[in-house]
Structures are given as C-alpha cells and as structure tokens.
Design a protein around this motif. Structure first.
Motif, PDB file in Angstrom:
ATOM      1  N   SER A 307      43.382  43.478  27.606  1.00  0.00           N
ATOM      2  CA  SER A 307      42.645  43.094  28.803  1.00  0.00           C
ATOM      3  C   SER A 307      43.427  43.400  30.068  1.00  0.00           C
ATOM      4  O   SER A 307      42.867  43.867  31.067  1.00  0.00           O
ATOM      5  CB  SER A 307      42.308  41.590  28.743  1.00  0.00           C
ATOM      6  N   ASP A 310      43.232  47.167  30.813  1.00  0.00           N
ATOM      7  CA  ASP A 310      41.912  47.503  31.354  1.00  0.00           C
ATOM      8  C   ASP A 310      41.782  47.047  32.809  1.00  0.00           C
ATOM      9  O   ASP A 310      41.207  47.753  33.646  1.00  0.00           O
ATOM     10  CB  ASP A 310      40.814  46.854  30.506  1.00  0.00           C
ATOM     11  N   SER A 311      42.312  45.872  33.120  1.00  0.00           N
ATOM     12  CA  SER A 311      42.259  45.367  34.496  1.00  0.00           C
ATOM     13  C   SER A 311      43.064  46.258  35.439  1.00  0.00           C
ATOM     14  O   SER A 311      42.657  46.505  36.584  1.00  0.00           O
ATOM     15  CB  SER A 311      42.784  43.940  34.560  1.00  0.00           C
ATOM     16  N   LEU A 314      41.022  49.281  36.277  1.00  0.00           N
ATOM     17  CA  LEU A 314      40.026  48.913  37.284  1.00  0.00           C
ATOM     18  C   LEU A 314      40.649  48.855  38.673  1.00  0.00           C
ATOM     19  O   LEU A 314      40.088  49.363  39.652  1.00  0.00           O
ATOM     20  CB  LEU A 314      39.415  47.546  36.939  1.00  0.00           C
ATOM     21  N   GLN A 362      43.489  39.389  37.880  1.00  0.00           N
ATOM     22  CA  GLN A 362      42.482  39.035  36.873  1.00  0.00           C
ATOM     23  C   GLN A 362      43.180  38.270  35.758  1.00  0.00           C
ATOM     24  O   GLN A 362      43.595  38.841  34.751  1.00  0.00           O
ATOM     25  CB  GLN A 362      41.798  40.294  36.315  1.00  0.00           C
ATOM     26  N   LEU A 482      32.678  43.529  38.118  1.00  0.00           N
ATOM     27  CA  LEU A 482      33.920  42.776  37.962  1.00  0.00           C
ATOM     28  C   LEU A 482      33.704  41.380  37.380  1.00  0.00           C
ATOM     29  O   LEU A 482      34.644  40.583  37.346  1.00  0.00           O
ATOM     30  CB  LEU A 482      34.647  42.679  39.303  1.00  0.00           C
ATOM     31  N   LYS A 483      32.503  41.077  36.917  1.00  0.00           N
ATOM     32  CA  LYS A 483      32.282  39.845  36.175  1.00  0.00           C
ATOM     33  C   LYS A 483      32.726  40.067  34.736  1.00  0.00           C
ATOM     34  O   LYS A 483      32.138  40.871  34.008  1.00  0.00           O
ATOM     35  CB  LYS A 483      30.798  39.444  36.205  1.00  0.00           C
ATOM     36  N   TYR A 484      33.764  39.366  34.332  1.00  0.00           N
ATOM     37  CA  TYR A 484      34.333  39.586  33.008  1.00  0.00           C
ATOM     38  C   TYR A 484      33.532  38.844  31.928  1.00  0.00           C
ATOM     39  O   TYR A 484      32.834  37.866  32.207  1.00  0.00           O
ATOM     40  CB  TYR A 484      35.778  39.118  32.987  1.00  0.00           C
ATOM     41  N   HIS A 491      37.593  39.748  29.116  1.00  0.00           N
ATOM     42  CA  HIS A 491      37.689  41.201  29.159  1.00  0.00           C
ATOM     43  C   HIS A 491      36.680  41.764  30.143  1.00  0.00           C
ATOM     44  O   HIS A 491      35.588  41.197  30.327  1.00  0.00           O
ATOM     45  CB  HIS A 491      37.410  41.791  27.772  1.00  0.00           C
ATOM     46  N   PRO A 492      37.005  42.904  30.776  1.00  0.00           N
ATOM     47  CA  PRO A 492      36.015  43.536  31.640  1.00  0.00           C
ATOM     48  C   PRO A 492      34.797  43.981  30.837  1.00  0.00           C
ATOM     49  O   PRO A 492      34.900  44.293  29.643  1.00  0.00           O
ATOM     50  CB  PRO A 492      36.757  44.759  32.208  1.00  0.00           C
ATOM     51  N   LYS A 493      33.659  44.019  31.516  1.00  0.00           N
ATOM     52  CA  LYS A 493      32.485  44.612  30.904  1.00  0.00           C
ATOM     53  C   LYS A 493      32.711  46.122  30.783  1.00  0.00           C
ATOM     54  O   LYS A 493      33.597  46.672  31.433  1.00  0.00           O
ATOM     55  CB  LYS A 493      31.251  44.313  31.756  1.00  0.00           C
TER      56      LYS A 493
END
Length: 521
Positions: A307, A310-311, A314, A362, A482-484, A491-493
């Motif tokens: 996670s 991934d953040s 982003l 995040q 950015l709503k996980y 985790h990010p969508k």
C-alpha cells in the motif's frame, strides 16, 4: 511503653491509609469518562460507529469533544485518541498498563490467529516472539537483507519496464518475494507463485475480521448470542479465516522444518530459529512462537508495504515537482554511472524525507491496532476504567494541521533543513515515524526492514522512470480516486499510471545490473 508507642504508630498509619484511600476513591468517582457523542441504552454508540472511513468521523468528533473522545459499544468502554500528545502520554509513557490488546475472540479464538504476537497480551509468549523478531529486524541485523531488497527492487523495476500496465501486480509480487525469502528462504519466480496467492487470500480473509476488539463477537463472545442466520455467516467466515491462518503459519513452518532435518534448508528466519531450538528427538522447542513470529512477518509486511508503494506512485503523479527535485538529487550523486543502493541513504536525505511523507500522507493503517488498559487509570480530569479499549487515530495524527501544515499536500520539504549545506533532515519537527509504526511495546518490530524496502524502491523507480498521470483522448489528465478501499490496511482503488524511462542509458544500467546479479548467482 514501647509496645504502646508501636501500637499507636500502627493505628495512626492505618487511619492515614484509610483516609488517603477513601479520598482517592471519592476523587476518582468525581472524575468522569472522556466526553463523546450521546449513545443509546445497552447499544451505546454502536449505531454511530462509522462503517466507512471511521477515522474521518473520529476526527470530526475531536472538534466537539476534544482530542480524547469517549464511546461505548454494547457496554465496552472505548477511547479514541486524535492527537500525538495524548497518544504519547498514554501509549508510550504509560506503556506498562496500556499495552494489552482488547478481547479478541473473533481474531484469535475463532479466526485462528491466536499464535500472532499482534493479538497477544504482554507475557512470556509476547516477549519471546518479540525477541525472535528483534533478533532479525533490529537496526544492525536488518542490513543482512539489503542485497536481497536491492536485487528484488531492480527486478520489480525491470518488470514495470516490460509491462507497466501490471505495476501493481509486480509490486505485490516483489514485496511478497522480500518477505518470503527473509521468513522462509522461499524464492518467488512469478506472479502465480502459490505462496504469493496464499498471502493474497489470507489478507482478504483478515479483512473480514475488522479492527481488533470492535466486532460484537469480541464484546459479547458467546456464540449462542447470535441468531441462526448470523451464525451461519459467521461460521462460513470463521473457517475461511482459520484455513488461511494455518496456511500462513503452520504449513510453511512444517515445510522448512523438513528441509532443516534433511539438510536442504535455505537460510531464513524460520530455519535459523528451528536449528537453534531443535531437540534430539526431532521436535522443536517453542514451535508455536517460531511459526507465529514468521507468520507475523509474512502477514504484516506483505500487505502494508504494498500500500505504501502504491501511495508513493500516486504522489509522484500528483506532485511532479517533488519527483523532479528528488531526481535532481539522485542524478547529482550517481552521475548516471550506477543505480542507487541502500548505502546511499545518508547522501540522499530528500529521499528519506519522501519516505516519511509517504507514511504521513496516506496512513496505511489509519486506526493502528487497538490497545487495552490493564488497570484503572486517571488522565487529565478523566477516569479510565480497566479494560477500556484505546484506539489511536493515526490518520488524524498524521494529518494534523497543527503538526503538518497543509496536510493534504505531499511535501517532503517539511522535513528538510534547506539552510544547511548540503540539505539535511530537520530535527525540530514531528517525525511521522513516531506514529506510523505504532507506540510503546506495540511498535512494529519490522519497521527497519519496511523502511529500507520503501527507500530503495522509491529511489530506484525515480532513477529509471518519469512517473506521470495518464491522459484521455482530449489530452486531459486522468486523475485517480484518492478514496482508499477500507480495511485494517487500506489500499488505493485501481488506477492507471505512465512509467516513461528517463533515458535508454537508465534502462541499460538496469539490464547490466540484472545480468551481473544473475551471473553472481
């Protein structure tokens, strides 16, 4: 006369003790539980406990009730902590009484994770597992994994260069490869690796359990309480979770044990612990603590690090100025002659600041893991009864505008002293690592391993690629959501990303390095 004096002294002491005790009891009765939203009889605040993004609602309650918010869930006292100061006062300075876990029947008893140090209360089992983990993950010991982390990171970046559309799959595979090699000596060769798939299944099953201590089964653990329909659903989930718990703990342990006995084991945490605790009859002393320690590494590291990476990706898409500045520092150090390694950390403080900001921007475990108070306590003007559940709202602490101005922005500069030459990390601001890894006796034992993984991954990605937003047919940026996705670990969508090699030379460096590694093996 001497006897009379003695009896008089003892009598006076008893009276003083009685008066002091009575005063303390009466004073404690005058203190109240921390304020919070008004609940209902029996249910308390159960219907006000948010199912989605609870950390955001807890942060809103701070505005009305203060940084220490009191709740009740079916009679279970709960305290939400929204500020670092209060978390430090209780979970750090008073860790001797704030390090228990809440009753966790769902997680430990029914879910099968009773072997995990994350669910255990302080005691001999807890101490032994923590000692095993510290043996392999303290600041000095973690250096033994630097070559492994660097090698796997370069393979990860190579995979992205060949098929960038699967960058999240490559992330999960590589992170699992690091953990599985360290814990069991298992080498991951492709994304369909059975052990990697097992990890994915287990983490999804753990998501069914929710935050430790907050499920009604934890608060009222008798199965007979639940109606038949609820019971059927619970039993189905229970066996799924138990099966995954066994497959992540006992089965890999047994495999490594067989390898140790036949002399074919690859050095790892599990093989080393088995060898040092092997008894003449072929059994293993502290077997449960050993497979529990390795499984915790397996469980925690394989999901949280994914996670965070991934953040970071982003953030690089959304804040390109940060990316360009980081690349400038990298290029000045490496001069295009090589790829970064973990020995470069002291020379690249801006990269270290990026790691800190990624942990802050995040928070991947927004509510941490709940603590539980071992005995009655008094804090400020509040009375906190024994067995009160303590939930640290890490999301709010790490996005506190008083500590981190403009918290929604990704700004590594907040941790950099630009007045020093060369720039260095600041020591006069709050370090997100004081919160992100947990508190007191419950601080993450694998944090040094995780930090090293993040650092080398971020540095290598930025050396090889320009990371940018995808565009639609009209040439407009496609912004990610950015709503996980909620869970213990968020985790990010799904999102798309463009990885453009910075130069042919960067790719050739990657290929040359990979060839040298394969030749050495």
């Amino acid at each position: 006369m001497a006897s009379a004096t003695l009896y008089l002294g003892l009598g006076l002491s008893a009276v003083v003790l009685l008066v002091v005790t009575n005063y303390r009891v009466r004073a404690r009765k005058r203190l109240s539980f921390p304020p919070g939203p008004k609940g209902l009889p029996f249910f308390g605040n159960a219907f006000q406990y948010p199912e989605v993004d609870p950390w955001e609602q807890f942060a809103q309650w701070e505005k009305e009730y203060g940084d220490v918010v009191g709740l009740s869930l079916f009679g279970q006292n709960v305290v939400i902590i929204n500020k670092h100061g209060a978390a430090s006062d209780l979970l750090e300075k008073r860790s001797s009484i704030y390090s228990n876990r809440p009753q966790n029947a769902l997680w430990a008893k029914y879910g099968g994770w009773d072997f995990a140090v994350t669910a255990a209360n302080p005691g001999e089992f807890f101490k032994l597992e923590r000692r095993f983990l510290s043996q392999f993950f303290n600041t000095s010991a973690v250096k033994q994994y630097f070559n492994l982390l660097t090698k796997n990171t370069r393979r990860y970046v190579t995979l992205i260069s060949t098929d960038p559309t699967k960058f999240r799959d490559w992330n999960r595979m590589t992170t699992a490869a690091n953990i599985l090699s360290a814990a069991y000596g298992h080498e991951v060769t492709d994304e369909n690796d059975e052990w990697v798939q097992r990890t994915d299944q287990a983490m999804r099953s753990i998501g069914l359990l929710g935050t430790i201590g907050t499920h009604p089964i934890d608060i009222i653990p008798s199965r007979e309480f639940w109606n038949p329909e609820c019971g059927q659903l619970f039993y189905a989930e229970q066996w799924t979770v138990q099966k995954c718990a066994r497959e992540m703990s006992v089965l890999p342990f047994q495999l490594v044990k067989e390898q140790v006995l036949t002399g074919t084991a690859i050095p790892s945490i599990t093989s080393t612990l088995i060898e040092s605790h092997l008894l003449p009859d072929g059994s293993v002393k502290h077997e449960r603590e050993i497979y529990g320690s390795a499984a915790v590494v397996y469980m925690a590291g394989a999901d949280t690090t994914v996670s965070s990476i991934d953040s970071f990706i982003l953030a690089m898409m959304l804040f390109p100025e940060v990316q360009k500045r980081a690349q400038k520092y990298i290029d000045e150090l490496l001069q295009g002659e090589r790829l970064p390694d973990l020995e470069d950390r002291d020379s690249l403080p801006y990269l270290s600041a990026i790691v800190k900001e990624a942990l802050r921007w995040q928070p991947i475990v927004p509510l941490g893991l709940a603590h539980c108070l071992a005995q009655d306590d008094t804090y400020r003007n509040y009375h906190l009864p024994a067995d009160t559940m303590i939930i640290p709202n890490l999301w709010k602490m790490l996005r506190d505008p008083d500590e981190f101005p403009e918290p929604e922005k990704f700004k590594p500069e907040r941790f950099i002293d630009t007045q020093s030459v060369p720039p260095s990390l600041r020591t006069d601001v709050r370090d997100p690592e004081e919160m992100a890894w947990g508190f007191g006796k419950r601080i993450c034992p694998g944090r040094h391993f995780a930090y090293a993984t993040l650092w080398i991954t971020f540095a290598t990605l930025l050396t090889v690629f320009d990371i940018s937003l995808p565009k639609d047919e009209a040439g407009n940026d496609i912004l990610p959501d950015l709503k996980y996705v909620n869970g213990i670990v968020i985790h990010p969508k799904p999102f798309e990303c463009i990885f453009k090699p910075r130069s042919d030379h960067a790719l050739s460096l990657l290929q040359t390095t990979n060839d040298l590694q394969e030749g050495a093996e």
